[in-house]
Scaffold this active site. Structure first.
Site, PDB file in Angstrom:
ATOM      1  N   GLY A   1       0.812  -1.137  -0.070  1.00 29.49           N
ATOM      2  CA  GLY A   1      -0.051   0.009  -0.144  1.00 29.49           C
ATOM      3  C   GLY A   1       0.872   1.292  -0.076  1.00 29.49           C
ATOM      4  O   GLY A   1       0.781   2.065  -0.916  1.00 29.49           O
TER       5      GLY A   1
ATOM      6  N   ASP B   1      10.451  -7.686  -0.549  1.00 27.43           N
ATOM      7  CA  ASP B   1       9.023  -8.118  -0.722  1.00 27.43           C
ATOM      8  C   ASP B   1       9.118  -9.667  -1.241  1.00 27.43           C
ATOM      9  O   ASP B   1       9.750  -9.609  -2.172  1.00 27.43           O
ATOM     10  CB  ASP B   1       8.073  -7.194  -1.694  1.00 27.43           C
TER      11      ASP B   1
ATOM     12  N   LYS C   1       5.418  -9.537  -6.254  1.00 25.51           N
ATOM     13  CA  LYS C   1       5.263  -7.954  -6.081  1.00 25.51           C
ATOM     14  C   LYS C   1       6.774  -7.277  -6.402  1.00 25.51           C
ATOM     15  O   LYS C   1       6.573  -6.341  -7.143  1.00 25.51           O
ATOM     16  CB  LYS C   1       4.908  -7.610  -4.453  1.00 25.51           C
TER      17      LYS C   1
ATOM     18  N   ASP D   1       3.339  -4.054   6.951  1.00 23.08           N
ATOM     19  CA  ASP D   1       1.974  -4.122   7.587  1.00 23.08           C
ATOM     20  C   ASP D   1       2.217  -4.712   8.755  1.00 23.08           C
ATOM     21  O   ASP D   1       1.149  -5.056   9.332  1.00 23.08           O
ATOM     22  CB  ASP D   1       1.141  -4.856   6.522  1.00 23.08           C
TER      23      ASP D   1
ATOM     24  N   CYS E   1      -4.628  -4.112   8.664  1.00 24.31           N
ATOM     25  CA  CYS E   1      -5.293  -3.488   7.426  1.00 24.31           C
ATOM     26  C   CYS E   1      -6.166  -4.768   7.015  1.00 24.31           C
ATOM     27  O   CYS E   1      -7.200  -4.560   6.413  1.00 24.31           O
ATOM     28  CB  CYS E   1      -4.675  -3.023   6.511  1.00 24.31           C
TER      29      CYS E   1
ATOM     30  N   CYS F   1     -12.020 -17.745  11.756  1.00 24.46           N
ATOM     31  CA  CYS F   1     -12.030 -16.299  11.490  1.00 24.46           C
ATOM     32  C   CYS F   1     -11.518 -16.088   9.985  1.00 24.46           C
ATOM     33  O   CYS F   1     -11.922 -17.058   9.044  1.00 24.46           O
ATOM     34  CB  CYS F   1     -11.086 -15.426  12.200  1.00 24.46           C
TER      35      CYS F   1
END
Lengths: 390, 91
Positions: A50, A71, A95, A139, A197, A348
Site C-alpha cells: 500500500g 518483498d 510483487k 504491515d 489492514c 475467522c
C-alpha cells in the site's frame, strides 16, 4: 531544524536526464546539484504494498538512481484497490518483479535491486548496508521494530508511515539527529489488540496521502533541503481532512539499540494464552467439511461460529456459520449466546482471531471448543474455490 | 468548559464513531475517568490493569506527550486538547 544532504552529487547528468528532470532542476532549492544527489541516492523500500506502491512510483519518477525493494509476497486481486504499482495482469506475480517492471516503464534510468526474501534479524543489516535511506511501508509491528533497530545500528535515516482505515501517521526517525521509533512507541501492542489492514480495512487513496509525504521527506533528506520531519509526528484524518503535528521526544528511558533481537517473539504472533489453547484443539477445513456434512445427516451436533466482523462476513462466509465477532468473546457477551450443551467450533479469516476467541471460550468453560486452522481463506481455497477471497 | 479529546480510528467503536468528544477533569487521570463514565471500556485501551499508561499508546495534552510531562497527573486546563495516539502498523 535542517540536516546536511545524506548523498553526494553524481558527477553529471546526461542531456536526456536534464530534459527529463528539468522541472526539478529549475527549482532553485533543488537545482542541478539536488538532481545529481537524487541520481546518486540509494533508497531501500520495505514492502511493495500500500505505502510502497506510491513511494516507489514517485521515487522512481523523481530520479532516485538506485531503488531496492524488499518483498517476498505475490500480487493478489485484493491488493489492486490501493497498490497502484501493480496491475490486473500482475496478479499472481511476485510483487518485487511487478514493481520493477512498472518502474522500468516510468523511468528507465533507475537501477532496481530486488530482495525477494523475508526481512529478518539475519539479513537486515547486510541488506540495509548498501543504502542511504530506508523507507518502510510494511504491515506488521515485528518488521517495524526490526527496520528501526537495523537503521539505528547503521546510523541511517528511517522514513516511517503507517495507515489504518481513514487514518495515517508519518514521521522520520534518525537516532543521530532525533528520536527513533522506540522513543515514540517503546513496546508493540499485544497480538490481537490492534487490527491489521487485512482485518480492519484501509481506504486505498490513504496510501497515496501518506506515501507521498514519505517520498517528500526522502527527497529532502537526500538533497538536504527544507525542514525534515525529524522529531515530529504527522497524523492525517481523511474523514475530517485534517493534518495534525505532534512533537516526538527522545526518551531517556529507551534502552540503547545494540543488536537485533527475535522480533516475532518480541511482538508475539498470537498471545501465549491463544498458543496454548489451540494445542490439540485445532481442526483443518477438510475436517470441518466432514463435520458439517455429518451435521447435515444428523450424525453430529455443534455450532460453527465465525468470529470476524459483519463486513467481512458479508464478503464471504462458511455455510451454516453464525457471526459473533471476537470482541464479544473478550467481553464475555458471546458466552450468553452460545449453547452450553453443544461443541463450539470457531473460525475467522486465517486463524489468529479464532485462536484468541478459543482461549477465551476455554476459559469460560467451553472445554471441547476447537478452532479452524487457516480460517475462511483456507475454506475458500480448498472447499469452495468459486467464493471470493479478500 | 472542559477538555476536548481526540479519539483515534481504532477506538471510535467506543464513542459511536465520534472523532472528538468532550470530557472533564483537571488532570489526565480525571479526564480518563470522565471518558470512561461516558464511554465504558475505553479507559482500559489506554491504561493497563495496573492503571498505568500502556506503552503502545501515546497521550498528548496539547502538543506535549504526557510521558515527558507528569504522566497521568499532567494538568489539563479548560480548553486543552487531549489526543490519544495508538501504534498502528498497517501499510
Amino acid at each position: 531544524m535542517s540536516v546536511p544532504p545524506i548523498v553526494e552529487p553524481a558527477p553529471d547528468l546526461s542531456v536526456d536526464e536534464v530534459r527529463r528532470y528539468s522541472r526539478h532542476i529549475i527549482i532553485p532549492e533543488v537545482g542541478m546539484d539536488g538532481q545529481k544527489r537524487l541520481k546518486n541516492a540509494k533508497v531501500l523500500v520495505i514492502g511493495a504494498g500500500g505505502l510502497g506502491s506510491p513511494a516507489l512510483l514517485y521515487l522512481a519518477a523523481a530520479g532516485v538512481g538506485t531503488l531496492g525493494i524488499v518483498d517476498f509476497d505475490v500480487v493478489d486481486e485484493s491488493n489492486l484497490q490501493r497498490q497502484v504499482i501493480h496491475g490486473q495482469s500482475d496478479v499472481g506475480k511476485p510483487k518485487a518483479i511487478s514493481a520493477k517492471e512498472s518502474i522500468a516503464e516510468i523511468n528507465p534510468y533507475v537501477k532496481v535491486n530486488l530482495h525477494e526474501e523475508r526481512l529478518d534479524s539475519s539479513n537486515a543489516l547486510t541488506i540495509f548496508a548498501d543504502y542511504d535511506l530506508i523507507l518502510d511501508g510494511t504491515d506488521n509491528f515485528a518488521t517495524r521494530y526490526l527496520v528501526n533497530d537495523a537503521a539505528v545500528i547503521l546510523g541511517k535515516p528511517y522514513v516511517w508511515g503507517s495507515i489504518f482505515r481513514f487514518e495515517g501517521q508519518v514521521s522520520v526517525f534518525w537516532a543521530e539527529h532525533g528520536p527513533h521509533y522506540r522513543d515514540l512507541y517503546p513496546e508493540p501492542p499485544p497480538p490481537g489488540m490492534v487490527p491489521s489492514c487485512a482485518e480492519g480495512g484501509v481506504l486505498g487513496v490513504l496510501c497515496a496521502s501518506i506515501g507521498s509525504v514519505m517520498v517528500n521527506e526522502a527527497i529532502k533528506l537526500i538533497t538536504g533541503i527544507g525542514d525534515p520531519l525529524i522529531g515530529r509526528l504527522l497524523i492525517f484524518d481523511a474523514l475530517e481532512m485534517s493534518w495534525r503535528e505532534l512533537k516526538v521526544n527522545k526518551d531517556p528511558d529507551t534502552a540503547p539499540v545494540t543488536e537485533l533481537i527475535d522480533y516475532e517473539a518480541f511482538c508475539g504472533v498470537i498471545s501465549d494464552e491463544a498458543a496454548e489453547a489451540v494445542v490439540d484443539s485445532t481442526i483443518d477445513v477438510r475436517t470441518l467439511k466432514d463435520w458439517l456434512d455429518a451435521r447435515e445427516r444428523g450424525e453430529r451436533d455443534f455450532v460453527l461460529v465465525d468470529v470476524r466482523e459483519r463486513n467481512e462476513y458479508e464478503i464471504v462466509s462458511i455455510p451454516g456459520s453464525v457471526l459473533i465477532p471476537k470482541g464479544e468473546f473478550l467481553t464475555g457477551e458471546a458466552f450468553e449466546k452460545l449453547p452450553k450443551d453443544k461443541q463450539v467450533v470457531l473460525h475467522c479469516k486465517v486463524g489468529g482471531r479464532s485462536a484468541e476467541a478459543l482461549a477465551a471460550a476455554k476459559g469460560a468453560g467451553f472445554g471441547d471448543a476447537v478452532h479452524v486452522a487457516g480460517g475462511v481463506l483456507a475454506w475458500v481455497n480448498q472447499i469452495e474455490p468459486d467464493k471470493p477471497s479478500y | 468548559m472542559g477538555v476536548k479529546v481526540r479519539i483515534p480510528t481504532i477506538l471510535r467503536t467506543y464513542t459511536g464513531g465520534a472523532s472528538e468528544v468532550a470530557a472533564d477533569g483537571g488532570t489526565l487521570a480525571e479526564v480518563l475517568d470522565s471518558l470512561e463514565a461516558n464511554f465504558p471500556g475505553i479507559r482500559a485501551r489506554v491504561l493497563d490493569d495496573a492503571g498505568k499508561l500502556r506503552r503502545f499508546v501515546n497521550v498528548y495534552v496539547g502538543e506535549e506527550d504526557v510521558r515527558f510531562a507528569s504522566g497521568l497527573e499532567t494538568p489539563t486546563p479548560d480548553g486543552t486538547q487531549v489526543s490519544v495516539i495508538p501504534a498502528v502498523a498497517g501499510g
